[in-house]
Motif scaffolding. Structure first.
Motif, PDB file in Angstrom:
ATOM      1  N   SER B  56       0.602  -1.337   0.065  1.00  0.00           N
ATOM      2  CA  SER B  56       0.057   0.186  -0.157  1.00  0.00           C
ATOM      3  C   SER B  56       0.772   1.366   0.409  1.00  0.00           C
ATOM      4  O   SER B  56       1.825   1.145   1.082  1.00  0.00           O
ATOM      5  N   THR B  57       1.280   2.222  -0.742  1.00  0.00           N
ATOM      6  CA  THR B  57       1.834   3.509  -0.959  1.00  0.00           C
ATOM      7  C   THR B  57       1.011   4.798  -1.419  1.00  0.00           C
ATOM      8  O   THR B  57      -0.095   4.589  -2.030  1.00  0.00           O
ATOM      9  N   VAL B  61      -0.629  13.744  -5.096  1.00  0.00           N
ATOM     10  CA  VAL B  61      -0.764  14.020  -6.410  1.00  0.00           C
ATOM     11  C   VAL B  61      -1.409  15.659  -5.684  1.00  0.00           C
ATOM     12  O   VAL B  61      -2.426  16.164  -5.238  1.00  0.00           O
ATOM     13  N   LEU B  62      -1.079  16.667  -7.723  1.00  0.00           N
ATOM     14  CA  LEU B  62      -1.251  17.827  -7.528  1.00  0.00           C
ATOM     15  C   LEU B  62      -2.579  18.282  -7.785  1.00  0.00           C
ATOM     16  O   LEU B  62      -3.244  17.393  -8.838  1.00  0.00           O
ATOM     17  N   GLY B  63      -3.250  18.865  -7.615  1.00  0.00           N
ATOM     18  CA  GLY B  63      -4.520  19.417  -7.899  1.00  0.00           C
ATOM     19  C   GLY B  63      -4.411  20.024  -9.557  1.00  0.00           C
ATOM     20  O   GLY B  63      -3.488  20.569  -9.460  1.00  0.00           O
ATOM     21  N   GLY B 151       5.384  12.786  -4.984  1.00  0.00           N
ATOM     22  CA  GLY B 151       4.618  12.794  -4.932  1.00  0.00           C
ATOM     23  C   GLY B 151       5.037  12.459  -2.751  1.00  0.00           C
ATOM     24  O   GLY B 151       3.702  11.859  -2.020  1.00  0.00           O
ATOM     25  N   ASP B 152       5.719  11.917  -2.829  1.00  0.00           N
ATOM     26  CA  ASP B 152       6.328  10.892  -1.366  1.00  0.00           C
ATOM     27  C   ASP B 152       6.112  12.039  -0.485  1.00  0.00           C
ATOM     28  O   ASP B 152       7.048  13.116   0.204  1.00  0.00           O
ATOM     29  N   SER B 171      -3.676  16.354  -2.408  1.00  0.00           N
ATOM     30  CA  SER B 171      -4.154  15.178  -1.820  1.00  0.00           C
ATOM     31  C   SER B 171      -3.451  14.276  -1.414  1.00  0.00           C
ATOM     32  O   SER B 171      -3.602  13.896  -2.818  1.00  0.00           O
ATOM     33  N   LEU B 172      -3.962  13.455  -0.657  1.00  0.00           N
ATOM     34  CA  LEU B 172      -3.941  12.219  -0.605  1.00  0.00           C
ATOM     35  C   LEU B 172      -3.865  11.088  -1.199  1.00  0.00           C
ATOM     36  O   LEU B 172      -5.075  10.971  -0.784  1.00  0.00           O
ATOM     37  N   VAL B 173      -3.570  10.131  -1.968  1.00  0.00           N
ATOM     38  CA  VAL B 173      -4.402   9.158  -2.532  1.00  0.00           C
ATOM     39  C   VAL B 173      -3.392   8.563  -1.805  1.00  0.00           C
ATOM     40  O   VAL B 173      -2.482   8.054  -2.086  1.00  0.00           O
TER      41      VAL B 173
END
Lengths: 693, 511
Positions: B56-57, B61-63, B151-152, B171-173
């Motif tokens: 699970s990573t 991500v950028l909006g 995105g880390d 936002s975190l994905v």
């Protein structure tokens, strides 16, 4: 085992399910049916099995010994009352869902342990602590049943009650009275005295409609007394409720006040008993002081206080027998506190006509003690025990039927037992009542179990048998069985089905709008089930069925030489709902039911069915069925179905001769589906099962 | 682009210890669709070619807004640039909006003022107070940094993450992927296994060489479909069977509308009894009145109420015909029992001993709650014979309850208007260590039997219970609405087991 299941269910419902709450046994007419699993929501006025609350310490003081809660529970069980709850005022207030008190109010309440005891509905002598403790002491053999003494009246005037017959007859025709002399009240006794009256009012007096009790301080009024009925405006007095402010009312204004004033709402239910009468009953003394306005309220002047010495009791009534029972009960319970315990002074009640001539007269209280007999053999045989005559007489003493003895002369059946029935035991009507009490005294659980040698053969009703067989078969055909209510609304039964409103058995006092009529069709129950099971899968078709009764008005139907004007009809009803209407599927079920009932299709009906008809070879001689299109407007049922997709089922049987319509089937009309909020095309069949017997 | 299956198997071919550390990166390097890779991996795992471990990573991500900041700079920088360009005169709001666009203006202006990069003149115009070289576009830098870090979340400190999240720029994905190693049946090429035996295989004989997939023995089978019977009626069927085995004959109870006469009066229940109140009983508006009753019997019943007889003193009140003729919905099936006993007394050839039972609907005008409905089913059994005793009743009741697995019974004296003696039946609940009421019973009063014309020494013993209660216990239903009526969940009906009571062992004390 069964018990594992019980405990699981019980746990699942936080102990409610199996709790035999006292309130439920109020269904005394319901003999068998343990329908009510818990009666928390039943309003108290519907109770016919009274619950008496007594402080444990006071009760044990009255009995003269103490018990553990378990011991006392056991004693109650054997005696035939039930220790229903062990609580306290504080605990009750904490648990109450209706009365919300704040913490301080709760903290102020007593923690004194209270026993709530359920007593049988016919034992008015157990409605107060005096009666319960007395009965238990006798049951334990610690005292003999008291004998009551009617003294001579000490004061002629106080012991006279004149009834104006013509006026009282219009509203509340009877009165009975008694006087308790030199009574010693204290707070507890006074409270119990009031509570007994409340209990009697609630139960035997039927919310004061049959009997109303008025108790007065004899020394504050002056006999002789009069019982009359007068115009409301002419009745002026300060009622007990307004003692402090000494506010005077007349009869009419008082009724209005009680109807509207929140602080008097406990009296409101009784107002309708007399409100619309042109004359209100009233008890007066020789100086026209109003003692009471029965069955509503007493006057303030004659109110009882802790200092009251002599008590005048009047019971006004529409039922004289019950009035005497009520009076005797009050006297039996509270004469214990008279100077001479268990003594009472009588009152002569005289009814006068308009010419002031006495037309009827009697002396009360009756305190009627009678001797009854039962054969020892009969008692032994009825209960299934073998007790010798003398010990049987001993058993009687334990249950207040003493003194009891064996008559010197034996009857046809051997020794005869004679018991003394005290005035408090108005429930004893027959030797079986004596036998029952002896059984209780002996201990029900000491009776040797036997099995009747009666030789009988079991069997079932043909209609129920056919119904059960068909249930299995229709279930096998993929239909889910439902069980729906017999009562429904007029709308669901007719209008929502696209049918005209026709005759149905209607209820005069429905509990809610859903219960206006007894259903004449099973269909609404199935459609409502569909409506409430939208989450089920409809993709492969969702099939429901029910076999149960509807009720149809019928002025000719006779059962046991009795015509009530209605009869049950057993029906089979089934629905199919899915992506398509399933008309052929429901049609197929009709054929299947006929096959199962050994009814053959008429030749013409199956002319285009090819070799399918081979399946239908087993049939009863002379039984045939066919179907024909049900045209719009052709019958009351037609509006339920989609035009061109509805049929009637016709049966020919050797007993009937002609073809008879026994049911209909078809695609339900989209309007009907909308009325029941069903989103899938649905077909249905309903037919009469009795025709196929 | 290769097919996912051979790519995966090839990647593991190098050595037994070879692995694919992450299917996601594997997919992108091999230009494969990740979903497809996962699907194939699971299928391979089904045949034990590979073993999967779930990964699970989480990453940011950028909006859309953040993307444009990365490309063009943050809103505040854009606003500042516009103001600088406008010079000392500054820009009014509408002018600024015209220059940078409404959305940029809204966010950028506020931040400019907050950062003290610009000020508001008295005329409402905005004027830049710093030079573009003096300021840093911090937001853009952070976003770029995050972008470079793939995105880390670890590529930024918490404070920065919070700031960016507050501006809803990132936002975190969470991405699910797998690592893959060889399974026990690994082979570099896969032989397709059949899921099921088919008619075609039988016809062609191919079943001999076809390998079959492993069957998953840890899932439920298919639902059987078909129809289902209602649990309450399953219990009814079982009770009927038990009672018939005991020699009881079923009574015809298909009669819901009854006269007060049969429902109450014939049972010697006085006309002023509270049960006859409207708040306990459903009375009928139409047809309100009974048309006819057996008149001779009616007279005998009336006499018994009014003055007694057959050793009884009666109730001593005026028996009213209109009260007896009020129609109602029967409140108990005993209304039918009474008729059966009347018939038994008056049948051709006279009285014969009998055992009767019924299970049918009764109606009560009650407040409904989790345990009360206006309709329920009553089970009733009775025996009529010469000289029966209370001991016979106790023995009969014990026999019945033993058949449904309840052995420990005791009997409490009780009051019923038409039985004497009367007993409440209590069963012991071994788990809760307490007695609980399970039925009611008694011997019908002579005042009820005598007017029917039954011989004097014929006695009738009877007992009853509701059908709903044992059903709710058996099927663990805690609300009666889930058992009876249209709101029943049919899933409950489908899953209800057969109704089987474990009959208890014979008890030695039976005599």
């Amino acid at each position: 085992s069964y018990y594992d299941i019980i405990s699981a269910a019980e746990r699942a419902t936080t102990g409610q399910i199996l709790d035999t709450n006292p309130n439920i046994k109020l269904l005394t007419h319901s003999l068998w049916a343990l329908h009510s699993l818990s009666g928390n929501n039943i309003p108290s006025e519907t109770l016919t099995m009274p619950t008496v609350s007594v402080e444990r310490a006071a009760l044990f003081a009255h009995i003269g010994r103490t018990f553990t809660d378990e011991e006392f529970d056991e004693l109650c069980f054997e005696f035939g009352v039930e220790l229903d709850e062990i609580t306290s005022e504080r605990e009750e207030a904490t648990k109450s869902s209706t009365v919300k008190l704040n913490k301080q109010q709760i903290a102020a309440l007593s923690e004194e342990v209270i026993y709530k005891i359920d007593v049988p509905a016919n034992r008015y002598d157990l409605l107060c602590i005096e009666g319960i403790s007395r009965s238990l002491r006798v049951f334990l053999g610690e005292m003999d049943a008291p004998t009551y003494e009617i003294l001579k009246a000490t004061d002629e005037k106080s012991s006279t009650m004149t009834v104006i017959q013509s006026s009282t007859a219009t509203i509340r025709p009877f009165v009975v009275c008694a006087i308790l002399r030199d009574v010693t009240f204290d707070t507890a006794r006074y409270k119990s005295f009031i509570e007994l009256q409340d209990q009697l009012h609630r139960n035997l007096c039927r919310q004061r409609t049959l009997v109303a009790i008025g108790t007065h301080d004899l020394d504050s009024v002056k006999g002789p007394f009069v019982y009359d009925a007068r115009a409301p405006k002419d009745i002026k007095f300060v009622p007990l409720t307004h003692t402090d402010e000494e506010r005077e009312f007349n009869g009419a204004s008082l009724m209005e006040h009680y109807e509207t004033d929140a602080s008097c709402k406990h009296l409101k239910p009784y107002v309708p008993i007399i409100k619309d009468s042109p004359l209100y009953p009233v008890v007066l003394d020789s100086e026209e002081t109003i003692l009471s306005l029965p069955p509503i309220i007493n006057g303030s002047k004659s109110r009882i206080t802790l200092n009251t010495k002599s008590v005048f009791i009047e019971c006004t009534a529409t039922d004289l027998t019950k009035a005497n029972i009520v009076l005797d009960t009050v006297v039996a319970m509270f004469s214990e506190y008279a100077a001479t315990p268990f003594s009472v002074e009588p009152v002569t009640v005289s009814y006068v006509n308009d010419a002031n001539k006495v037309v009827k007269s009697y002396v009360t209280p009756q305190m009627y003690t009678r001797k009854e007999t039962a054969s020892v053999k009969f008692v032994n045989s009825l209960i299934g025990i073998d007790v010798d005559p003398e010990p049987m007489a001993q058993l009687c003493n334990k249950i207040q039927l003493g003194p009891a003895r064996i008559l010197p002369e034996a009857g046809e059946d051997g020794p005869i037992l004679e018991v003394t029935v005290p005035p408090t035991r108005s429930d004893i009507l027959h030797a079986v009542d004596i036998a029952e009490d002896i059984g209780i005294s002996y201990g029900y659980n000491n009776i040797v179990k036997t099995v009747p040698q009666t030789c009988t053969v079991g069997g079932e009703q043909p209609l129920n048998q056919l119904g059960d067989l068909l249930r299995e078969e229709i279930g096998r055909a993929g239909y889910v069985e439902v069980l729906t209510h017999g009562l429904c609304s007029i709308n669901d039964n007719f209008t929502a089905l696209g049918r005209p409103i026709t005759e149905a058995v209607s209820l005069s006092n429905p509990a809610n709008v859903e219960y206006q009529v007894v259903r004449t069709t099973l269909l609404p129950g199935l459609l409502k089930t569909l409506q409430h099971n939208k989450s089920m899968s409809f993709t492969g078709g969702f099939k429901l069925f029910e076999i149960s009764d509807v009720v149809l008005p019928d002025k000719e139907h006779v059962v046991t030489e009795t015509v009530v004007g209605a009869k049950n009809a057993r029906r089979v009803c089934a629905t199919y709902a899915g992506p398509t209407s399933g008309f052929e599927i429901i049609h197929g079920l009709v054929d299947r039911i006929m096959t199962l009932c050994e009814v053959a299709p008429e030749e013409e009906y199956v002319s285009s069915s090819g070799n399918k008809t081979n399946k239908l070879v087993h049939c009863k001689e002379g039984w045939f069925y066919t179907i024909r299109e049900l045209k719009q407007g052709a019958s009351d049922y037609a509006g339920t179905y989609f035009p061109g997709r509805a049929a009637e089922i016709l049966l020919t049987s050797p007993n009937g001769g002609e073809r008879v319509v026994i049911g209909t089937f078809g695609i339900l009309h989209p309007e009907v589906l909308a009325n029941f909020d069903i989103n899938y095309p649905t077909s249905a069949v309903e037919l009469d099962l009795e025709a196929l017997l | 682009m290769s097919d996912p299956e051979s790519a995966i198997l090839a990647a593991l071919s190098a050595s037994p210890a070879a692995s694919i550390p992450d299917t996601y990166t594997f997919s992108s390097t091999h230009k494969l669709d990740h979903n497809q890779v996962v699907g194939v991996s699971k299928s391979l795992e089904g045949d034990a070619y590979v073993k999967l471990t779930e990964l699970s990573t989480s990453f940011f991500v950028l909006g859309k807004e953040a993307e444009s900041i990365v490309n063009d700079g943050s809103q505040e920088i854009l606003v500042l640039a516009a103001l600088i360009e406008a010079g000392d005169g500054g820009l009014s709001m509408p002018e600024l909006q015209g220059a940078v666009g409404k959305d940029v203006c809204k966010i950028g202006m506020g931040n400019c003022l907050k950062n003290k990069w610009a000020k508001k003149e008295k005329d409402g115009k905005l004027v830049a107070v710093v030079k573009i070289e003096d300021v840093r576009d911090e937001v853009r830098e952070l976003l770029q940094q995050l972008n470079e870090g793939g995105g880390d979340p670890k590529s930024l400190d918490d404070k920065a993450v919070t700031a960016l999240k507050r501006r809803k720029l990132i936002s975190l994905v969470t991405r699910k992927s797998y690592s893959i190693v060889r399974g026990p049946s690994y082979s570099s090429t896969r032989v397709k296994k059949a899921a099921d035996l088919t008619k075609e295989m039988l016809d062609s004989g191919k079943w001999r060489e076809t390998p079959f997939k492993e069957y998953n023995f840890k899932t439920l089978g298919e639902s059987v479909g078909g129809g289902y019977l209602h649990p309450l009626l399953k219990v009814r069927a079982e009770f009927r069977k038990i009672l018939m085995e005991m020699g009881f004959q079923e009574m015809p109870t298909n009669k819901w509308v009854e006269s007060s006469f049969w429902n109450f009066d014939s049972l010697f229940q006085p006309q002023s009894h509270p049960a006859r109140d409207a708040h306990d009983t459903f009375f009928i508006k139409e047809p309100a009145q009974t048309v006819s009753v057996p008149e001779e019997y009616y007279e005998r019943v009336k006499t018994m109420h009014e003055v007694g007889g057959s050793g009884s003193i009666g109730y001593r009140y005026d028996f009213k015909r209109e009260e007896a003729f009020k129609n109602l919905l029967r409140t108990h099936t005993t209304a039918v029992s009474s008729q059966m006993l009347y018939k038994l007394a008056n049948q051709k050839g006279g009285f014969q001993p009998a055992r009767y039972f019924s299970i049918d609907r009764v109606f009560r005008n009650e407040t409904m709650d989790a345990t009360h409905l206006c309709e329920f089913h009553q089970v009733e059994g009775l025996v009529a014979d010469y000289n029966l005793s209370l001991g016979d009743l106790i023995g009969t009741i014990e026999t019945f309850f033993r058949k449904i697995g309840i052995t420990k019974l005791r009997f409490k004296p009780a009051f019923n208007p038409y039985t004497e003696p009367s007993m409440e039946i209590f069963g012991y609940h071994p788990d809760l260590k307490k007695w609980t009421e399970i039925g009611n019973s008694g011997m019908f009063r002579p005042e009820m039997l005598a007017p029917m014309g039954l011989p004097e020494n014929v006695r009738v013993i009877a007992w009853g219970l509701s059908l709903e209660r044992p059903t709710m216990i058996k099927y663990r239903i805690d609300n009666i609405r889930n058992l009876f009526g249209h709101k029943v969940d049919l899933g409950m009906t489908k899953n209800a087991p057969v109704c089987r009571f474990e009959a208890a062992e014979e008890v030695e004390q039976m005599q």
